[in-house]
Design an enzyme around this catalytic site. Structure first.
Site, PDB file in Angstrom:
ATOM      1  N   ASP A   8       0.869  -1.172   0.000  1.00  0.00           N
ATOM      2  CA  ASP A   8       0.000   0.000   0.000  1.00  0.00           C
ATOM      3  C   ASP A   8       0.908   1.225   0.000  1.00  0.00           C
ATOM      4  O   ASP A   8       2.132   1.109  -0.186  1.00  0.00           O
ATOM      5  CB  ASP A   8      -1.007  -0.041   1.164  1.00  0.00           C
ATOM      6  CG  ASP A   8      -0.373   0.232   2.528  1.00  0.00           C
ATOM      7  OD1 ASP A   8       0.866   0.374   2.618  1.00  0.00           O
ATOM      8  OD2 ASP A   8      -1.132   0.286   3.517  1.00  0.00           O
ATOM      9  N   CYS A  65       3.429  -2.788   3.942  1.00  0.00           N
ATOM     10  CA  CYS A  65       2.520  -1.693   4.282  1.00  0.00           C
ATOM     11  C   CYS A  65       3.235  -0.848   5.337  1.00  0.00           C
ATOM     12  O   CYS A  65       4.460  -0.903   5.442  1.00  0.00           O
ATOM     13  CB  CYS A  65       1.151  -2.201   4.728  1.00  0.00           C
ATOM     14  SG  CYS A  65       1.121  -3.194   6.228  1.00  0.00           S
ATOM     15  N   THR A  67       3.197  -0.994   8.683  1.00  0.00           N
ATOM     16  CA  THR A  67       3.788  -1.829   9.735  1.00  0.00           C
ATOM     17  C   THR A  67       4.058  -3.266   9.289  1.00  0.00           C
ATOM     18  O   THR A  67       4.760  -3.996   9.983  1.00  0.00           O
ATOM     19  CB  THR A  67       2.825  -1.920  10.939  1.00  0.00           C
ATOM     20  OG1 THR A  67       1.584  -2.467  10.466  1.00  0.00           O
ATOM     21  CG2 THR A  67       2.585  -0.550  11.563  1.00  0.00           C
ATOM     22  N   HIS A  98      11.896 -23.027   9.490  1.00  0.00           N
ATOM     23  CA  HIS A  98      11.011 -23.785  10.380  1.00  0.00           C
ATOM     24  C   HIS A  98       9.524 -23.661  10.053  1.00  0.00           C
ATOM     25  O   HIS A  98       8.782 -24.621  10.249  1.00  0.00           O
ATOM     26  CB  HIS A  98      11.224 -23.333  11.833  1.00  0.00           C
ATOM     27  CG  HIS A  98      12.527 -23.811  12.411  1.00  0.00           C
ATOM     28  ND1 HIS A  98      12.838 -23.720  13.752  1.00  0.00           N
ATOM     29  CD2 HIS A  98      13.612 -24.392  11.813  1.00  0.00           C
ATOM     30  CE1 HIS A  98      14.047 -24.230  13.967  1.00  0.00           C
ATOM     31  NE2 HIS A  98      14.543 -24.628  12.804  1.00  0.00           N
ATOM     32  N   HIS A 133       9.379 -30.328  11.093  1.00  0.00           N
ATOM     33  CA  HIS A 133       8.514 -29.157  10.941  1.00  0.00           C
ATOM     34  C   HIS A 133       7.278 -29.444  10.091  1.00  0.00           C
ATOM     35  O   HIS A 133       6.278 -28.734  10.181  1.00  0.00           O
ATOM     36  CB  HIS A 133       9.306 -27.993  10.358  1.00  0.00           C
ATOM     37  CG  HIS A 133      10.502 -27.637  11.192  1.00  0.00           C
ATOM     38  ND1 HIS A 133      10.380 -27.097  12.454  1.00  0.00           N
ATOM     39  CD2 HIS A 133      11.826 -27.794  10.963  1.00  0.00           C
ATOM     40  CE1 HIS A 133      11.586 -26.914  12.964  1.00  0.00           C
ATOM     41  NE2 HIS A 133      12.483 -27.335  12.084  1.00  0.00           N
TER      42      HIS A 133
HETATM   43  C1  RB5 Z   1      -2.012   2.775   6.342  1.00  0.00           C
HETATM   44  O1  RB5 Z   1      -2.084   4.024   6.937  1.00  0.00           O
HETATM   45  C2  RB5 Z   1      -1.610   1.727   7.373  1.00  0.00           C
HETATM   46  O2  RB5 Z   1      -2.671   1.465   8.213  1.00  0.00           O
HETATM   47  C3  RB5 Z   1      -1.132   0.483   6.672  1.00  0.00           C
HETATM   48  O3  RB5 Z   1      -0.063   0.787   5.828  1.00  0.00           O
HETATM   49  C4  RB5 Z   1      -0.640  -0.651   7.552  1.00  0.00           C
HETATM   50  O4  RB5 Z   1       0.324  -0.193   8.444  1.00  0.00           O
HETATM   51  C5  RB5 Z   1      -1.650  -1.475   8.199  1.00  0.00           C
HETATM   52  O5  RB5 Z   1      -1.369  -2.456   8.895  1.00  0.00           O
END
Ligand code: RB5
Length: 141
Positions: A8, A65, A67, A98, A133
């Site tokens: 994203d 994304c 995080t 694993h 595993h």
């Molecule tokens: C977008 O603002 C953010 O929520 C997305 O990139 C991500 O971190 C979601 O888990």
């Protein structure tokens, strides 16, 4: 080996860095978007990348994304997908060895491009160990 990549707006920069690095190394990449910094919904891209892995079109996927968390949550709801969100080299290696993870999730607001490239390379170059595993992975389903 063909790799599916998606992101994203929060993961665009690190995804582009990974693609550039992999292409320079002769690794075939399919970029499922997004391709701009306009705000988009990460599940759209997670599902596209997972579908490419599920169908066998690509052997592994990488999702980026802000995080890595939203991508991993979405990816892990797709049948046959084992997605790992991480930000360190040891985890990148061990989740292949694993867990036989087939999708790597990274956060563009957590790690920089150099780290993302390092982790992507470890992920795609580390084999699954199999053996003891196999049973544990079967138990996930
Ligand atoms: C977008 O603002 C953010 O929520 C997305 O990139 C991500 O971190 C979601 O888990």
């Amino acid at each position: 080996m063909k790799i599916a990549l998606g992101c994203d707006h929060g993961g665009l920069e690190i995804k582009n860095a990974i693609i550039e690095d992999l292409k320079n190394k002769g690794v075939e990449c399919i970029d499922f978007g997004t391709t701009t910094t306009d705000s988009v919904d990460y599940p759209v891209y997670a599902k596209k990348v997972c579908a490419a892995v599920q169908s066998g079109e690509c052997v592994l996927g990488i999702l980026c994304c802000g995080t890595g968390i939203g991508m991993s949550m979405t990816a892990n709801k797709q049948q046959g997908i084992r997605a790992a969100v991480l930000s360190d080299a040891f985890s990148a290696e061990m989740t292949r060895r694993h867990n036989n993870a087939n999708v790597l999730c990274l956060g563009g607001r957590v790690i920089d491009s150099a780290k993302a490239v390092e982790l992507a390379n470890i992920f795609i170059n580390t084999p699954y160990e199999g053996g003891r595993h196999d049973k544990r992975i079967a138990m996930m389903e």
